[in-house]
Write a protein that holds these residues in place. Structure first.
Motif, PDB file in Angstrom:
ATOM      1  N   ASP A   4       0.840  -1.198   0.000  1.00 12.99           N
ATOM      2  CA  ASP A   4       0.000   0.000   0.000  1.00 12.99           C
ATOM      3  C   ASP A   4       0.877   1.251   0.000  1.00 12.99           C
ATOM      4  N   VAL A   5       0.284   2.378  -0.401  1.00 11.64           N
ATOM      5  CA  VAL A   5       0.906   3.683  -0.236  1.00 11.64           C
ATOM      6  C   VAL A   5       0.159   4.369   0.899  1.00 11.64           C
ATOM      7  N   ILE A   6       0.873   4.660   1.993  1.00  9.95           N
ATOM      8  CA  ILE A   6       0.263   5.170   3.220  1.00  9.95           C
ATOM      9  C   ILE A   6       0.832   6.548   3.534  1.00  9.95           C
ATOM     10  N   ALA A   7      -0.022   7.452   3.953  1.00  9.67           N
ATOM     11  CA  ALA A   7       0.413   8.772   4.416  1.00  9.67           C
ATOM     12  C   ALA A   7       0.288   8.816   5.931  1.00  9.67           C
ATOM     13  N   GLU A   8       1.323   9.322   6.599  1.00  5.30           N
ATOM     14  CA  GLU A   8       1.338   9.376   8.058  1.00  5.30           C
ATOM     15  C   GLU A   8       1.738  10.778   8.517  1.00  5.30           C
ATOM     16  N   CYS A   9       1.020  11.288   9.495  1.00  3.29           N
ATOM     17  CA  CYS A   9       1.323  12.594  10.070  1.00  3.29           C
ATOM     18  C   CYS A   9       2.344  12.404  11.199  1.00  3.29           C
ATOM     19  N   VAL A  10       3.502  13.042  11.075  1.00  7.02           N
ATOM     20  CA  VAL A  10       4.580  12.850  12.047  1.00  7.02           C
ATOM     21  C   VAL A  10       4.980  14.187  12.661  1.00  7.02           C
ATOM     22  N   ASP A  11       5.642  14.109  13.785  1.00 14.87           N
ATOM     23  CA  ASP A  11       6.121  15.300  14.480  1.00 14.87           C
ATOM     24  C   ASP A  11       7.510  15.672  13.969  1.00 14.87           C
ATOM     25  N   GLY A  12       7.871  16.924  14.100  1.00 16.35           N
ATOM     26  CA  GLY A  12       9.220  17.350  13.750  1.00 16.35           C
ATOM     27  C   GLY A  12       9.382  17.880  12.340  1.00 16.35           C
ATOM     28  N   LEU A  13       8.312  17.941  11.563  1.00 15.18           N
ATOM     29  CA  LEU A  13       8.382  18.475  10.201  1.00 15.18           C
ATOM     30  C   LEU A  13       7.497  19.706  10.097  1.00 15.18           C
ATOM     31  N   ASN A  14       7.933  20.703   9.335  1.00 15.63           N
ATOM     32  CA  ASN A  14       7.095  21.873   9.085  1.00 15.63           C
ATOM     33  C   ASN A  14       7.217  22.365   7.651  1.00 15.63           C
TER      34      ASN A  14
ATOM     35  N   LEU B 255       4.382  13.144   6.563  1.00 18.72           N
ATOM     36  CA  LEU B 255       3.883  14.486   6.290  1.00 18.72           C
ATOM     37  C   LEU B 255       3.799  15.301   7.579  1.00 18.72           C
ATOM     38  N   PRO B 256       4.043  16.604   7.503  1.00 16.83           N
ATOM     39  CA  PRO B 256       3.912  17.446   8.696  1.00 16.83           C
ATOM     40  C   PRO B 256       2.450  17.688   9.063  1.00 16.83           C
ATOM     41  N   ARG B 257       2.226  18.019  10.308  1.00 19.91           N
ATOM     42  CA  ARG B 257       0.870  18.326  10.769  1.00 19.91           C
ATOM     43  C   ARG B 257       0.355  19.575  10.054  1.00 19.91           C
ATOM     44  N   GLY B 258      -0.891  19.503   9.607  1.00 16.22           N
ATOM     45  CA  GLY B 258      -1.469  20.608   8.856  1.00 16.22           C
ATOM     46  C   GLY B 258      -1.497  20.362   7.358  1.00 16.22           C
ATOM     47  N   THR B 259      -1.002  19.202   6.894  1.00 16.16           N
ATOM     48  CA  THR B 259      -0.980  18.894   5.466  1.00 16.16           C
ATOM     49  C   THR B 259      -2.358  18.437   5.001  1.00 16.16           C
ATOM     50  N   GLN B 260      -2.769  18.939   3.863  1.00 15.79           N
ATOM     51  CA  GLN B 260      -3.992  18.485   3.210  1.00 15.79           C
ATOM     52  C   GLN B 260      -3.619  17.756   1.926  1.00 15.79           C
ATOM     53  N   VAL B 261      -4.329  16.657   1.654  1.00 16.98           N
ATOM     54  CA  VAL B 261      -4.090  15.871   0.444  1.00 16.98           C
ATOM     55  C   VAL B 261      -5.283  16.063  -0.483  1.00 16.98           C
ATOM     56  N   PHE B 262      -5.005  16.543  -1.687  1.00 15.06           N
ATOM     57  CA  PHE B 262      -6.054  16.793  -2.676  1.00 15.06           C
ATOM     58  C   PHE B 262      -5.893  15.832  -3.854  1.00 15.06           C
ATOM     59  N   ALA B 263      -7.008  15.606  -4.548  1.00 14.19           N
ATOM     60  CA  ALA B 263      -6.973  14.800  -5.759  1.00 14.19           C
ATOM     61  C   ALA B 263      -6.256  15.568  -6.865  1.00 14.19           C
ATOM     62  N   GLU B 264      -6.154  14.967  -8.034  1.00  7.67           N
ATOM     63  CA  GLU B 264      -5.376  15.566  -9.121  1.00  7.67           C
ATOM     64  C   GLU B 264      -5.943  16.908  -9.560  1.00  7.67           C
ATOM     65  N   ASP B 265      -7.253  17.136  -9.347  1.00 10.06           N
ATOM     66  CA  ASP B 265      -7.840  18.414  -9.740  1.00 10.06           C
ATOM     67  C   ASP B 265      -7.465  19.553  -8.799  1.00 10.06           C
TER      68      ASP B 265
ATOM     69  N   GLU C 124      -3.687  15.806  13.362  1.00 16.33           N
ATOM     70  CA  GLU C 124      -3.204  15.185  14.591  1.00 16.33           C
ATOM     71  C   GLU C 124      -1.991  14.312  14.304  1.00 16.33           C
ATOM     72  N   ILE C 125      -1.001  14.376  15.178  1.00 17.93           N
ATOM     73  CA  ILE C 125       0.179  13.523  15.036  1.00 17.93           C
ATOM     74  C   ILE C 125      -0.234  12.057  15.183  1.00 17.93           C
ATOM     75  N   GLY C 126       0.267  11.206  14.292  1.00 16.15           N
ATOM     76  CA  GLY C 126      -0.047   9.789  14.343  1.00 16.15           C
ATOM     77  C   GLY C 126      -1.141   9.354  13.387  1.00 16.15           C
ATOM     78  N   GLN C 127      -1.822  10.303  12.738  1.00 12.54           N
ATOM     79  CA  GLN C 127      -2.845   9.932  11.758  1.00 12.54           C
ATOM     80  C   GLN C 127      -2.211   9.140  10.620  1.00 12.54           C
ATOM     81  N   ARG C 128      -2.878   8.066  10.216  1.00 12.24           N
ATOM     82  CA  ARG C 128      -2.415   7.254   9.086  1.00 12.24           C
ATOM     83  C   ARG C 128      -3.588   6.984   8.160  1.00 12.24           C
TER      84      ARG C 128
END
Length: 337
Positions: free
Chosen positions: A44-54, A90-100, A110-114
């Motif tokens: 799978d391709v998984i996105a995870e929200c981690v601490d320490g990135l901005n 990914l840093p906290r506050g990231t939004q993932v949008f579709a190709e459009d 939230e930190i730890g979101q997957r």
């Protein structure tokens, strides 16, 4: 580290592994029968929200991410292993949008979101799966199912407690550098700040996060100057600190210009709690300070803090007021939840 708040990436999950056509062949066993195993599932391709990135700088030079294909099945009823996943940090506050670049898929707050962005394909069946009372020696095995492939947009909206807004050269970067460990670029020309900056402000034993938003000018909501690209970062701030350059002639007009752009942008920016400060008073006479403070107070209809980010005059009382405002907004958000 360079700040990057938007990036386009291409992801592909792994294909499923193929099934195996195999038969049991052992000495003294006349009718061994089929024993081909199934293929493994693709990664799978998984996105995870981690601490320490901005920042999204990691996705500036690496934009293609492909998970591993599932392992093929083998004889002796051996099922193939699952392909390795690809995890996007990914840093906290990231939004993932579709190709459009308009359809929001996930918002990481939230930190730890997957979240699984692309599921791996299922593995194909081996010939053991097709064995039946009427088909004792099947020679059929399936290929694995293909994975998913898509293009995505990543957009970062900084999550800060206080957002610094104002016209170019209002002294926002100086204020941030004087009260935090951040070291933004400071110069005597407009648009010195080209990227938002973050800093942690300590007030006694407490602290809050402050974001320096690049300067706004009239028409920013229509693309003038640096446009509205960085106004998205203000959306996540709990409150605003509006700095006005006291050395300019029309302080009331400067305040109204920025407020008009916040209203035009939308997103409830104009409704956020706000403190107003008249900056650069170290370069003004007492008569000018009082006159412009009164004009600014009339325009904003609230108390105006008189400060100098360079000399530190009036800064500590302002920081305590900001701390109180942050705690009040935090408590309000907690009660609403």
């Amino acid at each position: 580290m360079k700040f990057l708040d938007q990036a386009k990436i291409y992801i592909r999950s792994g294909n499923g592994g193929a099934g195996c056509v195999g038969f049991r062949r052992e000495k003294f066993i006349e009718f061994g029968g089929p024993d081909g195993g199934d293929g493994g599932r693709g990664g799978d391709v998984i996105a995870e929200c981690v601490d320490g990135l901005n920042t999204l700088i990691d996705y500036r030079y690496a934009q293609h991410f492909k998970a591993e294909t599932g392992h093929h099945g083998m004889g002796s009823q051996r099922t193939g292993g699952k392909g390795k996943d690809v995890v996007l940090r990914l840093p906290r506050g990231t939004q993932v949008f579709a190709e459009d670049n308009e359809t929001l898929l996930v918002d990481f707050t939230e930190i730890g979101q997957r979240v699984v962005l692309a599921k791996g394909g299922d593995g194909g069946y081996g010939n053991l799966h097709y064995k039946s009372s009427t088909n004792r020696a099947p020679r059929r095995a399936d290929k694995g199912w293909p994975g998913e492939e898509k293009a995505l947009w990543l957009r970062l909206k900084l999550i800060a407690d206080i957002g610094l807004v104002g016209l170019p050269n209002a002294g926002k970067s100086t204020f941030l550098s004087s009260n935090t460990n951040a070291r933004p670029k400071i110069a005597d020309y407009p648009f010195t700040t080209l990227h938002p900056g973050l800093g942690v402000v300590r007030v006694g034993e407490r602290e809050f996060v402050m974001a320096d938003i690049p300067g706004l000018i009239e028409g920013a909501h229509e693309g003038a100057g640096l446009g509205t690209r960085f106004l998205g970062h203000v959306e996540r701030c709990r409150a605003l600190l509006h700095l006005v350059d006291g050395t300019q002639d029309d302080v009331a007009g400067a305040y109204k210009t920025v407020r008009a752009e916040l209203r035009a942008y939308g997103g409830n920016l104009a409704r956020k709690k706000e403190l107003v400060a008249l900056n650069k008073t170290d370069a003004m006479t007492p008569e000018d300070i009082e006159a412009k403070r009164a004009a600014l107070a009339k325009a904003c209809r609230k108390a105006v803090h008189v400060i100098s980010a360079v000399s530190g005059q009036g800064v500590q009382p302002l920081l305590h007021e900001l701390m109180k405002l942050v705690e009040k907004q935090t408590a309000k958000t907690r009660d609403a939840a």
